[in-house]
Write an enzyme that holds these catalytic residues in place. Structure first.
Site: not given
Ligand SMILES: NC(=O)c1ccc[n+]([C@@H]2O[C@H](COP(=O)([O-])OP(=O)(O)OC[C@H]3O[C@@H](n4cnc5c(N)ncnc54)[C@H](OP(=O)(O)O)[C@@H]3O)[C@@H](O)[C@H]2O)c1
Length: 334
Positions: A43, A131, A244
């Site tokens: 990105s 969450c 959810h």
């Molecule tokens: N989704 C939910 O409802 C939710 C709720 C509570 C907590 N969480 C937690 O919040 C965190 C993020 O979740 P998400 O759902 O937003 O995940 P996601 O949509 O998969 O987003 C992940 C983010 O991390 C970046 N990333 C991935 N690999 C990376 C790397 N090697 N180096 C640097 N950046 C990297 C991605 O960048 P790119 O786009 O460049 O790959 C993206 O910006 C997780 O720990 C998850 O467990 C999520």
């Protein structure tokens, strides 16, 4: 943090949670002095808009976090473990959405409406809860305060965006492929998510429960300050884009009527009652996606147990279950 216009970083700005943090900071007028947007090399250079200005995504690294006053960690647990302690040592307030530090005794796990006062004891890192636990505890806390909580049995119906941005794309692609009679892609889910319910969408741990189920129990106990709370959870992924739902069975230590529970929840912060049985109007995830409160309906006495009650709740897990809760913590600690 005592900076009037802090340097704010979003680590994982292109993900489901990071994008939501960005839009909530703008919606709530958080006083961002300088914005630093970080993600993977994939990105790097991507333009994102904030308050009408374009900001370019940079590579997430310890170096790029240096000089930040507030860091919203919205990436994996592994990356957070690597980067959060160093950012905190360098003086940032890190609000971590991953599960990296949630279970550490000296890291507060905070839902502002429930245990906001705990946030001030942080030593650089505040953990944002799972969450499902965040959404649940907003509803449990005021009822527990009134009647004492003896036992919780919860089943979840979790939206696919809980698994990240790619999971949403895959559900949409699977649905389109199904309608066109084509093979469905299943890289993220490993099996059909469209028109399905998956209770095996999380790793199963030694006790037979999924890690999501175990997180819900451990985190609910920590947030409510009830380490001995009797509780069990069953989690399932459903083909809903965001928000959810949970079916919750509660047992109290003291009698609590449905009418009184309704009264308490009606004035509880972060909760709204949506419960019109005559019109069969109850919380639905599709209708409530994008909203801030946790909505409660289907309040019913449970005649099978003393002092027991059933309810249904829906909460947008990208907002109250993640980004909104994180921004509320930052607002509290300003
Ligand atoms: N989704 C939910 O409802 C939710 C709720 C509570 C907590 N969480 C937690 O919040 C965190 C993020 O979740 P998400 O759902 O937003 O995940 P996601 O949509 O998969 O987003 C992940 C983010 O991390 C970046 N990333 C991935 N690999 C990376 C790397 N090697 N180096 C640097 N950046 C990297 C991605 O960048 P790119 O786009 O460049 O790959 C993206 O910006 C997780 O720990 C998850 O467990 C999520």
């Amino acid at each position: 943090m005592s900076v009037s216009s802090p340097v704010v970083a979003i680590a994982g700005a292109t993900g489901a949670v990071g994008a939501e943090v960005l839009s909530i900071l703008e919606q709530r007028g958080f006083p961002v002095g300088k914005l630093v947007l970080l993600a993977s090399s994939k990105s790097q250079g991507k333009p994102l808009s904030f308050r009408g200005e374009t900001h370019v995504v940079q590579l997430l690294s310890a170096e790029n976090l240096r000089g930040c006053d507030v860091v919203f960690m919205c990436c994996s647990t592994t990356l957070s473990r690597q980067l959060s302690p160093e950012a905190a040592r360098a003086g940032a307030l890190v609000i971590d959405n991953s599960s990296a530090f949630r279970y550490e005794a000296d890291v507060p796990l905070v839902v502002p409406e429930v245990n906001g006062a705990h946030a001030t004891s942080h030593r650089g890192i505040v953990a944002n809860p799972n969450c499902s636990a965040a959404i649940l505890t907003v509803v449990l806390a005021p009822l527990a305060h009134e009647a004492g909580l003896a036992r919780v049995v919860v089943s979840t119906y979790q939206a696919v965006s809980g698994k990240g941005a790619r999971a949403v794309d895959e559900l949409e692609a699977q649905t389109r492929a199904w309608a066109e009679g084509k093979p469905e892609p299943h890289e993220v889910f490993g099996q059909p998510m469209a028109f399905n319910v998956l209770t095996g969408d999380w790793p199963i741990e030694e006790n037979g429960y999924s890690n999501e189920e175990n997180k819900m129990v451990v985190e609910t106990r920590k947030i409510l300050g009830l380490p001995a709370l009797r509780m069990s959870a069953t989690t399932a992924r459903v083909p809903v884009i965001r928000c959810h739902s949970q079916s919750v069975n509660l047992q109290f230590e003291r009698p609590l009527t449905v009418a009184r529970a309704r009264e308490i929840l009606a004035s509880a912060p972060g909760v709204e009652i949506l419960d019109v049985p005559a019109q069969r109007t109850f919380p639905t995830p599709r209708g409530l996606a994008g909203t801030d409160p946790v909505f409660v309906g289907r309040l019913r006495d449970d005649p099978s147990e003393k002092n027991a009650m059933n309810l249904w709740l829906c909460g947008d897990q990208l907002r109250k279950g993640a980004a909104l809760n994180a921004v509320q913590i930052a607002e509290m600690l300003r």
